[in-house]
Scaffold this motif. Structure first.
Motif, PDB file in Angstrom:
ATOM      1  N   ASN A  18       0.816  -1.223   0.000  1.00 17.82           N
ATOM      2  CA  ASN A  18       0.000   0.000   0.000  1.00 17.82           C
ATOM      3  C   ASN A  18       0.851   1.275   0.000  1.00 17.82           C
ATOM      4  OD1 ASN A  18      -2.656   0.769  -0.273  1.00 17.82           O
ATOM      5  ND2 ASN A  18      -3.042   0.968   1.920  1.00 17.82           N
ATOM      6  N   LEU A  19       1.917   1.262  -0.804  1.00 16.72           N
ATOM      7  CA  LEU A  19       2.850   2.392  -0.830  1.00 16.72           C
ATOM      8  C   LEU A  19       2.687   3.287  -2.059  1.00 16.72           C
ATOM      9  CD1 LEU A  19       6.044   0.511   0.436  1.00 16.72           C
ATOM     10  CD2 LEU A  19       4.738   2.267   1.667  1.00 16.72           C
ATOM     11  N   THR A  24       4.380   8.051  -4.760  1.00 11.04           N
ATOM     12  CA  THR A  24       3.986   9.138  -5.677  1.00 11.04           C
ATOM     13  C   THR A  24       4.266  10.494  -5.035  1.00 11.04           C
ATOM     14  OG1 THR A  24       2.313   7.712  -6.662  1.00 11.04           O
ATOM     15  CG2 THR A  24       2.082  10.071  -7.058  1.00 11.04           C
ATOM     16  N   ARG A  25       4.052  10.588  -3.742  1.00  7.67           N
ATOM     17  CA  ARG A  25       4.310  11.851  -3.038  1.00  7.67           C
ATOM     18  C   ARG A  25       5.798  12.238  -3.111  1.00  7.67           C
ATOM     19  NH1 ARG A  25       2.347  13.696   2.954  1.00  7.67           N
ATOM     20  NH2 ARG A  25       3.618  15.567   2.996  1.00  7.67           N
ATOM     21  N   ILE A  26       6.675  11.251  -2.944  1.00  9.17           N
ATOM     22  CA  ILE A  26       8.113  11.538  -3.038  1.00  9.17           C
ATOM     23  C   ILE A  26       8.457  12.033  -4.453  1.00  9.17           C
ATOM     24  CG2 ILE A  26      10.448  10.566  -2.896  1.00  9.17           C
ATOM     25  CD1 ILE A  26       9.326   8.552  -0.813  1.00  9.17           C
ATOM     26  N   LEU A  27       7.867  11.365  -5.460  1.00  5.66           N
ATOM     27  CA  LEU A  27       8.122  11.787  -6.850  1.00  5.66           C
ATOM     28  C   LEU A  27       7.643  13.217  -7.060  1.00  5.66           C
ATOM     29  CD1 LEU A  27       6.983   8.496  -8.648  1.00  5.66           C
ATOM     30  CD2 LEU A  27       9.344   9.289  -8.363  1.00  5.66           C
ATOM     31  N   GLU A  28       6.431  13.515  -6.589  1.00  2.00           N
ATOM     32  CA  GLU A  28       5.865  14.855  -6.778  1.00  2.00           C
ATOM     33  C   GLU A  28       6.671  15.905  -6.022  1.00  2.00           C
ATOM     34  OE1 GLU A  28       1.187  13.911  -7.765  1.00  2.00           O
ATOM     35  OE2 GLU A  28       1.734  14.294  -5.687  1.00  2.00           O
ATOM     36  N   GLU A  29       7.093  15.562  -4.815  1.00  7.03           N
ATOM     37  CA  GLU A  29       7.859  16.537  -4.020  1.00  7.03           C
ATOM     38  C   GLU A  29       9.233  16.826  -4.625  1.00  7.03           C
ATOM     39  OE1 GLU A  29       7.627  15.028  -0.030  1.00  7.03           O
ATOM     40  OE2 GLU A  29       5.789  16.168   0.360  1.00  7.03           O
ATOM     41  N   SER A  30       9.706  15.905  -5.480  1.00  6.57           N
ATOM     42  CA  SER A  30      10.992  16.139  -6.142  1.00  6.57           C
ATOM     43  C   SER A  30      10.820  17.043  -7.366  1.00  6.57           C
ATOM     44  CB  SER A  30      11.633  14.822  -6.554  1.00  6.57           C
ATOM     45  OG  SER A  30      11.052  14.361  -7.756  1.00  6.57           O
ATOM     46  N   ILE A  83      14.370  12.540 -16.430  1.00  9.05           N
ATOM     47  CA  ILE A  83      14.981  11.199 -16.427  1.00  9.05           C
ATOM     48  C   ILE A  83      16.008  11.089 -15.305  1.00  9.05           C
ATOM     49  CG2 ILE A  83      16.376   9.559 -17.769  1.00  9.05           C
ATOM     50  CD1 ILE A  83      14.974  10.837 -20.303  1.00  9.05           C
ATOM     51  N   ALA A  84      16.926  12.043 -15.260  1.00 11.18           N
ATOM     52  CA  ALA A  84      17.970  12.026 -14.218  1.00 11.18           C
ATOM     53  C   ALA A  84      17.376  12.294 -12.841  1.00 11.18           C
ATOM     54  CB  ALA A  84      19.044  13.055 -14.547  1.00 11.18           C
ATOM     55  N   ARG A  85      16.430  13.201 -12.775  1.00 10.79           N
ATOM     56  CA  ARG A  85      15.830  13.526 -11.477  1.00 10.79           C
ATOM     57  C   ARG A  85      15.133  12.300 -10.875  1.00 10.79           C
ATOM     58  NH1 ARG A  85      12.934  19.159 -10.291  1.00 10.79           N
ATOM     59  NH2 ARG A  85      15.022  19.709 -10.929  1.00 10.79           N
ATOM     60  N   ASN A  86      14.403  11.573 -11.726  1.00 10.84           N
ATOM     61  CA  ASN A  86      13.714  10.375 -11.237  1.00 10.84           C
ATOM     62  C   ASN A  86      14.721   9.326 -10.769  1.00 10.84           C
ATOM     63  OD1 ASN A  86      11.532   8.595 -10.730  1.00 10.84           O
ATOM     64  ND2 ASN A  86      11.832   7.649 -12.728  1.00 10.84           N
ATOM     65  N   ARG A  87      15.798   9.125 -11.549  1.00  7.26           N
ATOM     66  CA  ARG A  87      16.821   8.148 -11.154  1.00  7.26           C
ATOM     67  C   ARG A  87      17.440   8.536  -9.799  1.00  7.26           C
ATOM     68  NH1 ARG A  87      17.157   3.293 -13.749  1.00  7.26           N
ATOM     69  NH2 ARG A  87      19.280   3.193 -12.985  1.00  7.26           N
ATOM     70  N   THR A 102      16.148   8.404  -0.430  1.00  5.05           N
ATOM     71  CA  THR A 102      15.658   7.920  -1.726  1.00  5.05           C
ATOM     72  C   THR A 102      14.541   6.898  -1.508  1.00  5.05           C
ATOM     73  OG1 THR A 102      17.310   6.148  -1.826  1.00  5.05           O
ATOM     74  CG2 THR A 102      17.913   8.259  -2.826  1.00  5.05           C
ATOM     75  N   ILE A 103      13.746   6.691  -2.566  1.00  3.23           N
ATOM     76  CA  ILE A 103      12.613   5.754  -2.469  1.00  3.23           C
ATOM     77  C   ILE A 103      13.098   4.355  -2.110  1.00  3.23           C
ATOM     78  CG2 ILE A 103      10.786   4.608  -3.804  1.00  3.23           C
ATOM     79  CD1 ILE A 103      10.582   7.272  -5.434  1.00  3.23           C
ATOM     80  N   ARG A 104      14.176   3.923  -2.763  1.00  2.00           N
ATOM     81  CA  ARG A 104      14.647   2.561  -2.507  1.00  2.00           C
ATOM     82  C   ARG A 104      15.244   2.426  -1.103  1.00  2.00           C
ATOM     83  NH1 ARG A 104      16.867   1.489  -8.666  1.00  2.00           N
ATOM     84  NH2 ARG A 104      15.066   0.315  -9.416  1.00  2.00           N
ATOM     85  N   LYS A 105      15.908   3.463  -0.614  1.00  4.57           N
ATOM     86  CA  LYS A 105      16.428   3.405   0.756  1.00  4.57           C
ATOM     87  C   LYS A 105      15.265   3.304   1.748  1.00  4.57           C
ATOM     88  CE  LYS A 105      19.652   3.860   3.929  1.00  4.57           C
ATOM     89  NZ  LYS A 105      20.783   2.911   4.014  1.00  4.57           N
ATOM     90  N   LEU A 106      14.206   4.068   1.471  1.00  3.09           N
ATOM     91  CA  LEU A 106      13.077   4.107   2.405  1.00  3.09           C
ATOM     92  C   LEU A 106      12.214   2.853   2.318  1.00  3.09           C
ATOM     93  CD1 LEU A 106      11.959   7.803   1.817  1.00  3.09           C
ATOM     94  CD2 LEU A 106      12.703   6.861   4.018  1.00  3.09           C
ATOM     95  N   HIS A 107      12.004   2.325   1.104  1.00  3.09           N
ATOM     96  CA  HIS A 107      10.944   1.336   0.924  1.00  3.09           C
ATOM     97  C   HIS A 107      11.348  -0.001   0.320  1.00  3.09           C
ATOM     98  CE1 HIS A 107       8.003   4.199   2.234  1.00  3.09           C
ATOM     99  NE2 HIS A 107       8.281   5.052   1.270  1.00  3.09           N
TER     100      HIS A 107
END
Ligand code: ADP
Length: 140
Positions: A18-19, A24-30, A83-87, A102-107
């Protein structure tokens, strides 16, 4: 700086926990904007096609299995240097190597179940967007 589009996925290990909103919030906040989004349960064939570039790799079977094990959110993200920002916001493939915040560190759970995908170059972004979306589904 140019406005780019990139392709992103919230993988089954993350939708299962359920993430979808949290990621999506992390992506939007970036600074990235979600200009297309849908939930798909990909077939093995679709996963094999999407990841065809990895078909000779030892982890290919595990990757296809995992990507077809539950729902995925496929998205098109738009923004400056998208592209780079998302990576950057995704973090390293292996969560053990991913930077703080980062998303992967967090989740992410492991290198295989690492919660997100993001295109790595303009040409792959174009191909990956076209694999999942028609032009009319992308609303900028
Ligand atoms: P990224 O997703 O960071 O661009 P790659 O393109 O190298 O990474 O790999 C694609 C996906 O394949 C990874 O996100 C991960 O889910 C999976 N994968 C990569 N390496 C391994 C591995 N050693 N063991 C299991 N799965 C892996």
């Amino acid at each position: 700086m140019a406005i780019e589009r990139t392709f992103s996925m919230i993988k089954p290990d993350a939708t299962r926990r359920n993430l979808t909103g949290a990621i999506t919030r992390i992506l939007e906040e970036s600074g990235l904007r979600v200009v297309a989004s849908k939930r798909v349960w990909m077939s093995r064939r679709e996963a094999e096609g999407f990841y065809a570039v990895h078909k000779e790799r030892p982890f290919f079977g595990e990757l296809v299995e995992s990507m077809s094990s539950g729902p995925t959110i496929v998205q098109v993200l738009e923004g400056e240097n998208a592209i780079a920002r998302n990576r950057e916001v995704m973090g390293a493939t292996n969560p053990k190597d991913a930077a703080e915040g980062t998303i992967r560190k967090l989740h992410a759970l492991s290198i295989g179940e690492n919660s997100v995908h993001g295109s790595d170059a303009p040409e792959t972004a174009k191909q990956e967007i076209a694999y999942w979306f028609s032009e009319t589904e992308i609303v900028g």
